[in-house]
Design a protein around this motif. Sequence first.
Motif, PDB file in Angstrom:
ATOM      1  N   LEU A 109       0.973  -1.474   0.123  1.00  0.00           N
ATOM      2  CA  LEU A 109       0.073  -0.250  -0.027  1.00  0.00           C
ATOM      3  C   LEU A 109       0.644   1.340  -0.213  1.00  0.00           C
ATOM      4  O   LEU A 109       0.658   2.271  -0.342  1.00  0.00           O
ATOM      5  N   ALA A 110       2.092   1.057   0.671  1.00  0.00           N
ATOM      6  CA  ALA A 110       2.716   2.523   0.880  1.00  0.00           C
ATOM      7  C   ALA A 110       3.225   2.494  -0.660  1.00  0.00           C
ATOM      8  O   ALA A 110       3.770   4.092  -0.925  1.00  0.00           O
ATOM      9  N   ASP A 111       4.071   1.117  -1.216  1.00  0.00           N
ATOM     10  CA  ASP A 111       4.609   1.751  -2.748  1.00  0.00           C
ATOM     11  C   ASP A 111       3.293   2.154  -3.627  1.00  0.00           C
ATOM     12  O   ASP A 111       3.543   3.265  -4.747  1.00  0.00           O
ATOM     13  N   TYR A 115       3.561   6.065  -6.146  1.00  0.00           N
ATOM     14  CA  TYR A 115       3.519   6.105  -7.315  1.00  0.00           C
ATOM     15  C   TYR A 115       2.847   6.951  -7.236  1.00  0.00           C
ATOM     16  O   TYR A 115       3.105   7.436  -8.686  1.00  0.00           O
ATOM     17  N   VAL A 116       1.755   7.245  -6.791  1.00  0.00           N
ATOM     18  CA  VAL A 116       0.895   8.079  -7.156  1.00  0.00           C
ATOM     19  C   VAL A 116       0.615   9.168  -6.551  1.00  0.00           C
ATOM     20  O   VAL A 116       0.191  10.503  -7.702  1.00  0.00           O
ATOM     21  N   THR A 117       1.486   9.525  -5.861  1.00  0.00           N
ATOM     22  CA  THR A 117       1.554  10.741  -4.846  1.00  0.00           C
ATOM     23  C   THR A 117       2.654  11.561  -5.104  1.00  0.00           C
ATOM     24  O   THR A 117       2.986  12.602  -5.135  1.00  0.00           O
ATOM     25  N   THR A 118       3.745  11.080  -5.763  1.00  0.00           N
ATOM     26  CA  THR A 118       5.746  11.589  -6.378  1.00  0.00           C
ATOM     27  C   THR A 118       4.870  12.093  -7.304  1.00  0.00           C
ATOM     28  O   THR A 118       3.697  11.788  -8.162  1.00  0.00           O
ATOM     29  N   SER A 122       4.059  10.390 -16.396  1.00  0.00           N
ATOM     30  CA  SER A 122       3.846   9.047 -17.182  1.00  0.00           C
ATOM     31  C   SER A 122       2.354   9.475 -16.808  1.00  0.00           C
ATOM     32  O   SER A 122       1.787   8.568 -17.310  1.00  0.00           O
ATOM     33  N   LEU A 123       2.512   8.691 -15.637  1.00  0.00           N
ATOM     34  CA  LEU A 123       0.754   8.918 -14.689  1.00  0.00           C
ATOM     35  C   LEU A 123       0.189   9.976 -15.001  1.00  0.00           C
ATOM     36  O   LEU A 123      -0.835   9.748 -15.236  1.00  0.00           O
ATOM     37  N   ALA A 124       0.327  11.491 -14.858  1.00  0.00           N
ATOM     38  CA  ALA A 124      -0.028  12.120 -15.228  1.00  0.00           C
ATOM     39  C   ALA A 124      -0.780  12.711 -16.348  1.00  0.00           C
ATOM     40  O   ALA A 124      -1.724  13.191 -16.824  1.00  0.00           O
ATOM     41  N   ARG A 125       0.156  12.133 -17.160  1.00  0.00           N
ATOM     42  CA  ARG A 125      -0.048  11.940 -18.739  1.00  0.00           C
ATOM     43  C   ARG A 125      -1.323  10.719 -18.770  1.00  0.00           C
ATOM     44  O   ARG A 125      -2.129  10.795 -19.580  1.00  0.00           O
TER      45      ARG A 125
END
Length: 131
Positions: A109-111, A115-118, A122-125
Amino acid sequence: MNVAYQPPSRTRFYRDKRNGKVMGICAGIADYTGFDISLVRITMIAAVFLSSGSILPVYFIAGWLVPEQPRELEGTDVQEREFWQSVRRSPARTARDIRLRLKDIDRRLADVESYVTTENRSLAREIEQLR
């Protein structure tokens, strides 16, 4: 006489009349220990022959004294039954295993959270493409 209601315990030994043949003692032993019921029955028959029948009174006394398995515990699935058998065999080891599983879930869950908060271009895209 007023007897207080005791909820059924998953760690207690019960007769299993639903799966039993004579009084449900062998089926109860099999359910309690996790051994195959056929193995328990064969062992009981061998014990009767090896003891010249002197174990039979013990069997019938146990059948008379041991309470029948409550209906609330009859419908458990295989995974839940195996869990409670492991609790009966070694409560400390079961607690340790649960603690390790929870730590693993917490780490995963921490991983995901990191991943989501940093700042992740590529995630934003990918999110922008979904809009």
